[in-house]
Write an enzyme that holds these catalytic residues in place. Structure first.
Site, mmCIF file in Angstrom:
data_model
loop_
_atom_site.group_PDB
_atom_site.id
_atom_site.type_symbol
_atom_site.label_atom_id
_atom_site.label_comp_id
_atom_site.label_asym_id
_atom_site.label_seq_id
_atom_site.Cartn_x
_atom_site.Cartn_y
_atom_site.Cartn_z
ATOM 1 N N MET A 1 0.845 -1.257 0.133
ATOM 2 C CA MET A 1 0.120 0.014 0.085
ATOM 3 C C MET A 1 0.713 1.342 -0.112
ATOM 4 O O MET A 1 0.370 2.436 -0.627
ATOM 5 C CB MET A 1 -1.067 0.057 1.216
ATOM 6 C CG MET A 1 -1.792 1.179 1.464
ATOM 7 S SD MET A 1 -1.140 2.742 2.177
ATOM 8 C CE MET A 1 -0.479 2.192 3.486
ATOM 9 N N PRO A 2 1.825 1.270 0.728
ATOM 10 C CA PRO A 2 2.822 2.554 0.433
ATOM 11 C C PRO A 2 2.907 2.846 -1.220
ATOM 12 O O PRO A 2 3.210 1.851 -1.895
ATOM 13 C CB PRO A 2 4.077 2.076 0.979
ATOM 14 C CG PRO A 2 3.764 1.053 1.806
ATOM 15 C CD PRO A 2 2.815 0.478 1.263
ATOM 16 N N LEU A 3 2.993 4.125 -1.299
ATOM 17 C CA LEU A 3 3.228 4.453 -2.757
ATOM 18 C C LEU A 3 4.725 5.163 -2.772
ATOM 19 O O LEU A 3 5.028 5.942 -1.826
ATOM 20 C CB LEU A 3 2.476 5.876 -3.082
ATOM 21 C CG LEU A 3 2.582 6.451 -4.289
ATOM 22 C CD1 LEU A 3 2.684 5.573 -5.677
ATOM 23 C CD2 LEU A 3 1.842 7.897 -4.518
#
Length: 130
Positions: A1-3
């Protein structure tokens, strides 16, 4: 989920790009405990004349191997962040020969309402994702 935004100086091969992306993703999976298919990365190349990254008074020498990594993520513990810094630097050094002094990381935290993975919904808020 981290960009993850990976900022590089121009000049690396497509194979090097793939290795860099894979090393950073592996560090995200291990340090932040995200599923392997949870991968959002942007690789951005810059002209050397467009980048300044000095040593912040630490006595670091930067080279053309400089990598500046921006992580946009839900809140992570200080221990997870430290693990990410170690894993990403070690991985890039071992797989790509990147000098640890050339790895700069900044993590920006946000909340559940700040993410939509498509369909016009905030999936963390709707309960579709946890």
């Amino acid at each position: 989920m981290p960009l993850i935004k990976i900022n590089l100086l121009k000049g690396r091969s497509p194979e090097e790009h793939d290795t860099i992306l894979d090393c950073i993703h592996e560090a995200v999976v291990q340090a932040f405990h995200v599923p392997p298919a949870d991968r959002y990365q942007l690789l951005i190349e810059h002209e050397k004349s467009h980048v300044r990254a000095e040593d912040t008074g630490l006595g670091l020498s930067r080279s053309n191997g400089l990598i500046i990594i921006e992580v946009i993520s839900r809140a992570r513990s200080a221990d997870d962040k430290q693990a990410f810094y170690r894993r990403v630097t070690t991985g890039l050094s071992e797989a790509c020969g990147v000098d640890p002094a050339d790895v700069v990381v900044s993590i920006v935290e946000n909340g559940d309402a700040d993410w939509s993975f498509g369909l016009g919904r905030a999936q963390f808020m709707t309960g579709e994702l946890r």
